[in-house]
Design a protein around this motif. Structure first.
Motif, mmCIF file in Angstrom:
data_model
loop_
_atom_site.group_PDB
_atom_site.id
_atom_site.type_symbol
_atom_site.label_atom_id
_atom_site.label_comp_id
_atom_site.label_asym_id
_atom_site.label_seq_id
_atom_site.Cartn_x
_atom_site.Cartn_y
_atom_site.Cartn_z
ATOM 1 N N GLU A 107 0.815 -1.216 0.000
ATOM 2 C CA GLU A 107 0.000 0.000 0.000
ATOM 3 C C GLU A 107 0.847 1.265 0.000
ATOM 4 O O GLU A 107 0.332 2.362 -0.211
ATOM 5 N N MET A 108 2.152 1.120 0.192
ATOM 6 C CA MET A 108 3.073 2.259 0.161
ATOM 7 C C MET A 108 3.954 2.253 -1.088
ATOM 8 O O MET A 108 4.750 3.171 -1.289
ATOM 9 N N ARG A 109 3.807 1.228 -1.907
ATOM 10 C CA ARG A 109 4.742 1.027 -3.013
ATOM 11 C C ARG A 109 4.664 2.122 -4.077
ATOM 12 O O ARG A 109 5.693 2.583 -4.591
ATOM 13 N N LEU A 110 3.457 2.555 -4.448
ATOM 14 C CA LEU A 110 3.331 3.600 -5.473
ATOM 15 C C LEU A 110 3.943 4.911 -4.999
ATOM 16 O O LEU A 110 4.600 5.627 -5.769
ATOM 17 N N VAL A 111 3.730 5.247 -3.725
ATOM 18 C CA VAL A 111 4.370 6.437 -3.162
ATOM 19 C C VAL A 111 5.885 6.268 -3.195
ATOM 20 O O VAL A 111 6.630 7.195 -3.529
ATOM 21 N N GLY A 112 6.349 5.060 -2.849
ATOM 22 C CA GLY A 112 7.780 4.796 -2.873
ATOM 23 C C GLY A 112 8.382 4.980 -4.255
ATOM 24 O O GLY A 112 9.454 5.582 -4.410
ATOM 25 N N LYS A 113 7.690 4.470 -5.276
ATOM 26 C CA LYS A 113 8.187 4.627 -6.644
ATOM 27 C C LYS A 113 8.234 6.096 -7.046
ATOM 28 O O LYS A 113 9.184 6.557 -7.687
ATOM 29 N N GLY A 114 7.187 6.841 -6.667
ATOM 30 C CA GLY A 114 7.145 8.257 -7.006
ATOM 31 C C GLY A 114 8.250 9.040 -6.332
ATOM 32 O O GLY A 114 8.891 9.907 -6.952
ATOM 33 N N LEU A 115 8.507 8.745 -5.070
ATOM 34 C CA LEU A 115 9.582 9.429 -4.350
ATOM 35 C C LEU A 115 10.950 9.051 -4.905
ATOM 36 O O LEU A 115 11.859 9.884 -4.972
#
Length: 279
Positions: free
Chosen positions: A28-36
């Motif tokens: 659930e945090m992976r998309l934010v991680g990719k964006g960062l």
């Protein structure tokens, strides 16, 4: 059996530790991680103790175990970067705030995403709003085998994504989508931790980006305002009007990513050489 679904994305010398929520998963945090990571940050999506397995795996742990796993991940990651930021969703936001309160020398800034001190959103049924009584019931051994099941809209305004995530969750893929509900003992642990962290909020001196959905179905905006008025450091608010609770994957996730990257970059740029030497 617990599956390890932590993730790492290599980037620059600023790092962001990402923390998922209760019964959730690093996914659930992976998309934010990719964006960062695309914005130049190194990212560590950690996995909370007892998560990404079955209910018994979760029940074998409590909030002190969850926080210990956060501190251990931060201890490892902080030696790999010059600036450590921490961001969490739902209960993960509470854990992020606790790390900032307990380890102010480690944490440069905090992303507080959908902070959940109480389950009081519009989709929580009346009996769910009484879950703050669970620590008392847990103390007397009541409800050890009971669970508060997830229900529509599952924290997601995006209907296509909602169908996909709920299908995985209800199909038993806890590593991909988390458990289909919150066991009473684990909710009791969460409320016990929330009470502790509420008292520690004035110790949070690091800058905080507080992001919350205006129509959060799980945790009302009062949770965000509690953080804003209680921490001692500077605060930026990001209110999202086209999302529900799971703001890291819902419709406005790109807004969240962009604002988080800007916020962390600005804080890192303001750090003095003396602050770096003291880390």
């Amino acid at each position: 059996m617990i599956q390890n679904v932590e993730f790492r994305f290599e980037g620059g010398r600023c790092g962001v530790l990402l923390i998922h929520g209760l019964t959730g998963t690093p996914t659930e945090m992976r998309l934010v991680g990719k964006g960062l990571s695309r914005a130049g940050f190194s990212v560590y999506g950690m996995q909370l103790a007892g998560h990404c397995g079955d209910v018994q795996d979760l029940l074998a742990t409590g909030w002190k175990d969850w926080y210990a796993s956060v501190e251990a991940a931060a201890e490892t990651f902080r030696h790999e970067v010059d600036h450590l930021f921490v961001a969490g969703l739902s209960m993960g936001a509470i854990l992020a705030l606790k790390l900032a309160a307990e380890r102010p020398e480690w944490v440069r800034g905090v992303g507080v995403y959908g902070a959940t001190f109480r389950y009081d959103g519009w989709a929580i049924p009346w009996y769910g709003r009484l879950s703050f009584t669970l620590p008392w019931l847990h103390r007397f051994g009541i409800g050890k085998h009971r669970m508060v099941h997830e229900n529509e809209p599952y924290g997601l305004r995006d209907e296509r994504l909602r169908a996909q995530i709920s299908g995985l969750m209800l199909g038993g893929d806890s590593a991909a989508a988390g458990l289909p509900g919150n066991p009473w003992p684990s909710l009791a642990e969460m409320y016990n931790m929330a009470a502790v962290v509420r008292g520690e909020l004035p110790k949070v001196a690091a800058p905080c980006l507080i992001a919350h959905a205006t129509e959060d179905d799980v945790a009302s905006l009062e949770n965000a305002y509690l953080v804003a008025r209680s921490v001692s450091g500077p605060v930026e608010m990001l209110l999202l009007e086209d999302s529900y609770h799971m703001i890291t994957i819902d419709r406005e996730r790109r807004v969240l990513i962009d604002r988080s990257a800007d916020f962390f970059s600005k804080v890192a740029a303001s750090c003095t050489p003396s602050a770096l030497a003291a880390a």
